[in-house]
Design an enzyme around this catalytic site. Structure first.
Site, PDB file in Angstrom:
ATOM      1  N   LYS A 146     -78.489  57.279 -98.148  1.00  0.00           N
ATOM      2  CA  LYS A 146     -80.126  56.820 -97.695  1.00  0.00           C
ATOM      3  C   LYS A 146     -80.235  57.359 -96.757  1.00  0.00           C
ATOM      4  O   LYS A 146     -78.864  58.286 -95.795  1.00  0.00           O
ATOM      5  CB  LYS A 146     -79.352  55.326 -97.846  1.00  0.00           C
ATOM      6  CG  LYS A 146     -80.192  54.864 -98.008  1.00  0.00           C
ATOM      7  CD  LYS A 146     -79.929  52.939 -97.749  1.00  0.00           C
ATOM      8  CE  LYS A 146     -81.539  52.034 -98.073  1.00  0.00           C
ATOM      9  NZ  LYS A 146     -81.143  51.281 -97.633  1.00  0.00           N
ATOM     10  N   SER A 180     -83.892  49.311-101.706  1.00  0.00           N
ATOM     11  CA  SER A 180     -84.786  50.325-101.187  1.00  0.00           C
ATOM     12  C   SER A 180     -83.805  51.384-101.203  1.00  0.00           C
ATOM     13  O   SER A 180     -84.458  52.306-100.404  1.00  0.00           O
ATOM     14  CB  SER A 180     -84.742  50.642 -99.519  1.00  0.00           C
ATOM     15  OG  SER A 180     -83.493  50.153 -98.275  1.00  0.00           O
ATOM     16  N   SER A 238     -80.389  45.886-101.026  1.00  0.00           N
ATOM     17  CA  SER A 238     -81.107  47.218-101.634  1.00  0.00           C
ATOM     18  C   SER A 238     -80.181  48.259-102.248  1.00  0.00           C
ATOM     19  O   SER A 238     -80.512  49.311-102.262  1.00  0.00           O
ATOM     20  CB  SER A 238     -81.599  47.361 -99.796  1.00  0.00           C
ATOM     21  OG  SER A 238     -82.436  47.043 -99.792  1.00  0.00           O
TER      22      SER A 238
END
Length: 513
Positions: free
Chosen positions: A97, A172, A196
């Site tokens: 990420k 996210s 997330s």
């Protein structure tokens, strides 16, 4: 860095922003007293800069081509590998990420305010991936500063769900989910402060785990709130998820304030070989389901997964944690105020706590906020504005009470988990929803990003610290459903074993149709 002496009016203004009224004379006195403080800062500037080890040579990487990025999951491509040919990740490609630094590669946090930042060190999890034989294949798109449960807010554009490109991939950790689900990479590392990892895993139909708080070191990654930050694995199979967790879990020599030194890393790879659930006691969490009217499609799919667990030998009982209904309120108080104070006012350094801090990002984020703050997604502006207001109006009272209630919620779950091995509930209360028009995101994008049905079940376990694993079940109407398994602290082996048994029995759905 050049340090400038403040004027009396600057000191007065800075104090006023923090609720303190000073006279001009007091401002002048404090500015003069502050000269000694600036000399301390100058000496700190001259001291050696702390960093993390970066042992593997690498090229700078490249921007992905349009052809290799159909879902906008990539923000950067690279190929970084060690000489290790054995280890739990040997032969596997790994994406991280866009808040996990990889030395020599850009890290933007999905935001305009970090454009131009190049990481100078590897996060601890990156080092562990390389040591375990994995190859870092690139950086995955992230929602703007991680503050969205959809896939609409990244500065690089929307991320599309590989199951249906017209729909959200969740957030996210949206890019990681899209790349893993589509088969572009084997596994990925996401971050989870309210769901997330698990939300995009649920919506794209893969396995995704938020481990026990502190099991996986957060060292080097850009934080939101130290009390809720987690890094964890995402994968298409339980065996791949177990291998990644095996590689990245463990104590990090005191560099991460989220960790304690006395925990033991389990045999996660071995746990993924489980094939039956005989003797397992499963608690179906009443508060995780809709209890009025016709059962929601998500509930139906999860209850079918529960029946599959029964068929594999598990004992199924219903349990209740009434305080679970407060979890979304705790999330609002802790994450909105925490992000406003520790992420935004702390300029990305994630105060407080003892451990390793990224010195460079603090300076860059502060400057980027000044220059590009107008480009932040509306949810970030809301967080800064309302979070700042709450600190100004009420101090830390609501943040403190929410943290205390989180301790009580943890005790509630600990008590229930004394009588069952695993809790089960839907990961998200809804399936992937249509993306708004990219040309005019406006209110539709904000509403999707803040959809409470996505975090209602997930957020509790960021604040109680219990491990939670989203397992793909369904599909319903062609779209995945996530079934969330929750265990006692450090019970990741149990969760992986349940997931592996379901997968072996054909009760999961983690491959693209």
């Amino acid at each position: 860095m050049v340090l400038y002496s403040p004027s009396a009016s600057q000191v007065v203004a800075a104090a006023a922003r923090r609720g303190l009224s000073l006279t001009e004379a007091e401002g002048a006195m404090l500015a003069e007293m502050g000269e000694g403080l600036l000399r301390s800062f100058e000496r700190i500037d001259g001291a050696e800069r702390a960093t993390l080890p970066t042992s593997v040579p690498r090229s700078p990487g490249r921007v992905p081509t349009t052809e290799e990025n159909p879902h906008n999951g990539w923000v950067w491509r690279c190929e970084i590998a060690s000489d290790t040919t054995t280890g739990p990740l040997a032969g596997r490609s790994v994406v991280v990420k866009d808040i996990v630094p990889v030395a020599g590669q850009p890290m933007t946090g999905g935001s305009a305010i970090l454009q131009g930042y190049t990481a100078t060190f590897d996060a601890t999890v990156v080092t562990r991936v390389l040591d375990a034989g994995g190859t870092i294949a690139g950086i995955a798109t992230t929602e703007d500063l991680c503050m969205s449960a959809a896939s609409v807010s990244a500065a690089s554009g929307q991320v599309r769900n590989p199951r249906d490109p017209s729909r959200s991939a969740g957030g996210s950790s949206s890019g990681v989910a899209a790349l893993v689900a589509s088969g572009a990479v084997d596994v990925g590392i996401g971050a989870d402060q309210g769901g997330s990892i698990r939300i995009p895993s649920s919506l794209t139909g893969i396995f995704g785990m938020k481990p026990t708080y502190g099991l996986v070191p957060y060292t080097g990654a850009a934080p939101i709130d130290v009390s809720a930050d987690h890094l964890g694995p995402m994968a298409r199979t339980s065996a791949d998820l177990a291998a990644l967790l095996q590689a990245i879990a463990g104590f990090d020599a005191g560099r991460d304030p989220r960790q304690r030194a006395d925990f033991t890393v389990g045999d996660y790879v071995g746990a993924a070989e489980r094939r039956d659930l005989t003797g397992l006691r499963v608690g179906v969490l009443k508060e995780g389901f809709d209890l009025e009217g016709e059962p929601a499609p998500v509930d139906v799919a999860v209850r079918e997964g529960i029946e599959a667990m029964r068929a594999l030998g598990a004992e199924i009982v219903e349990v209740s944690v009434p305080r679970q209904e407060l979890a979304i309120d705790l999330q609002a108080a802790i994450l909105i105020q925490g992000a406003s104070e520790f992420m935004m006012r702390g300029a990305g350094t994630g105060l407080p706590g003892k451990g390793f801090f990224d010195e460079q990002i603090g300076q860059l984020a502060a400057g980027g906020l000044s220059l590009h703050g107008d480009q932040l997604f509306a949810a970030i502006k809301y967080c800064m504005g309302m979070g700042g207001y709450l600190w100004d109006a009420y101090g830390g009272s609501y943040y403190a009470k929410a943290q205390n209630l989180a301790l009580a919620l943890r005790a509630d779950y600990d008590a229930v988990l004394e009588n069952v091995d695993v809790l089960v509930l839907p990961t998200t209360r809804s399936q992937a929803k249509p993306l708004p028009d990219e040309d005019a995101p406006g209110l539709a994008a904000v509403e999707l990003a803040q959809d409470a049905s996505l975090i209602r079940n997930t957020c509790a376990f960021n604040h109680t610290g219990h491990p939670a694993l989203s397992v793909p079940v369904g599909p319903v109407d062609g779209l995945p459903v996530g079934m969330m398994l929750v265990g006692s602290w450090y019970a990741e082996e149990t969760l992986i074993g349940v997931a592996a048994a379901l997968e072996a029995a054909g009760a999961t759905q983690a491959q693209l149709a």
